[in-house]
Scaffold this motif. Sequence first.
Motif, PDB file in Angstrom:
ATOM      1  N   PHE A   4       5.382   3.983   3.976  1.00 38.96           N
ATOM      2  CA  PHE A   4       5.513   5.365   3.528  1.00 38.96           C
ATOM      3  C   PHE A   4       6.884   5.757   2.978  1.00 38.96           C
ATOM      4  O   PHE A   4       6.976   6.723   2.221  1.00 38.96           O
ATOM      5  N   LEU A   5       7.938   5.063   3.363  1.00 37.64           N
ATOM      6  CA  LEU A   5       9.272   5.470   2.908  1.00 37.64           C
ATOM      7  C   LEU A   5       9.664   4.758   1.618  1.00 37.64           C
ATOM      8  O   LEU A   5       9.968   5.399   0.614  1.00 37.64           O
ATOM      9  N   GLN A   6       9.615   3.446   1.628  1.00 37.13           N
ATOM     10  CA  GLN A   6       9.918   2.708   0.403  1.00 37.13           C
ATOM     11  C   GLN A   6       8.805   2.824  -0.627  1.00 37.13           C
ATOM     12  O   GLN A   6       9.048   2.803  -1.828  1.00 37.13           O
ATOM     13  N   ASN A   7       7.594   2.952  -0.163  1.00 33.65           N
ATOM     14  CA  ASN A   7       6.428   2.986  -1.038  1.00 33.65           C
ATOM     15  C   ASN A   7       6.374   4.294  -1.827  1.00 33.65           C
ATOM     16  O   ASN A   7       6.336   5.378  -1.249  1.00 33.65           O
ATOM     17  N   GLN A   8       6.342   4.185  -3.135  1.00 33.07           N
ATOM     18  CA  GLN A   8       6.289   5.365  -3.999  1.00 33.07           C
ATOM     19  C   GLN A   8       4.907   5.599  -4.610  1.00 33.07           C
ATOM     20  O   GLN A   8       4.593   6.727  -4.977  1.00 33.07           O
ATOM     21  N   ARG A   9       4.084   4.547  -4.711  1.00 30.11           N
ATOM     22  CA  ARG A   9       2.824   4.750  -5.442  1.00 30.11           C
ATOM     23  C   ARG A   9       1.669   3.831  -5.022  1.00 30.11           C
ATOM     24  O   ARG A   9       0.548   4.021  -5.500  1.00 30.11           O
ATOM     25  N   THR A  10       1.894   2.861  -4.168  1.00 30.26           N
ATOM     26  CA  THR A  10       0.835   1.918  -3.803  1.00 30.26           C
ATOM     27  C   THR A  10      -0.155   2.547  -2.832  1.00 30.26           C
ATOM     28  O   THR A  10       0.245   3.094  -1.793  1.00 30.26           O
ATOM     29  N   HIS A  11      -1.451   2.472  -3.164  1.00 29.89           N
ATOM     30  CA  HIS A  11      -2.519   3.004  -2.318  1.00 29.89           C
ATOM     31  C   HIS A  11      -3.492   1.893  -1.940  1.00 29.89           C
ATOM     32  O   HIS A  11      -3.501   0.824  -2.553  1.00 29.89           O
TER      33      HIS A  11
END
Length: 359
Positions: free
Chosen positions: A84-91
Amino acid sequence: MKQHAPLYKQIQALPTYIGGKRQLLSWIQTILAQAVPVETWKELVLVDLFMGGGSVSYWAKAQGFKTVMANDISLRSQILGTAFLQNQRTHLSQEDALQLAQPLPDDVPAFVETHFAPNVFSTRHAKALDQGLYWAKQHPDPTKRALLITVMWHLATEFVSFATSLGTSNRPFAEMLDGLRDWSELNPKRFTDGSLKRLCEPTWSRLEAKRMLVNRGVLGGSPVTLYQDDALTLLPQLTGDILYLDPPYAGTVSYERSNEVLDALLTGQIEPEQVAVSAFSKSTDALEALLAKADHIPIWLLSYGNQELSREDLEELVRVYAGNRMVLSFAKRYRHFSHVSKQENNQEVMILAYPQKGG
């Protein structure tokens, strides 16, 4: 100053965490804004030295700080930081989540069932955890792997009678589900609060809901750098504008002991010996050592409990190391996991220390 509703919904993607600050974010925001105008946050670097469940770093990412530096020594925090913190767009896609329901390969030991059924989970739930955690950890993409493990973390908290009993307190309910205990022996309260109904639902019935919950927590925002280091060692190496400190509180519950079951699920192994308790949980000496190393970061925001130190005593302790900073203290009655906590006089104390104008 109220939290925006969209962030309130998104942050539910982070699993419930002992000592988490999710319910205090509006308060934290209001206190910080007294010393640091909100319009300047986009120019500042926030250091979250004990990120824990990640809520403060997540909030800071959403607020648009220039950079967020998030640190925690635990694997559980690193998983949330990657998801959740480093991740900007991966779902996660539906196909990603459905992989979790595949049977466990014949040559893979059933770790959860062997060690935690029925003392923590029913056999049915333990089997599901063994399957899901195994396949989550096989995903080649580190971000999706962290997201999938978080899905299983959410499910694990629903496979017990209530979210804070990820330990032996769930044994009566697990034994009931395994036919080893009669329903009449259970706490009657669990018949009215939805706990038993949830435990009896099909194991994978909530998989899609948890995938959607986790995906909702993925948001773009400030760049976040993750660290996994001892706080006392790391702090002198970091440069920032705002230092947020939320160390384990002296005289309160140990994170290491409280998370033994969760940590075993995440690592797939039982620690051969009891994990050493953090020095911060034992006394305030470690907190003082930390403050002594913090002078290079101008603004401090410290969260602490009142088990060992009163608001006034904590304020005086901070003043010893604050130099010419203005030191303000705030307190509010607050119980983490209020539905099980018996401490009626618990307070959350917040200390704000910042340079005085012209100082």
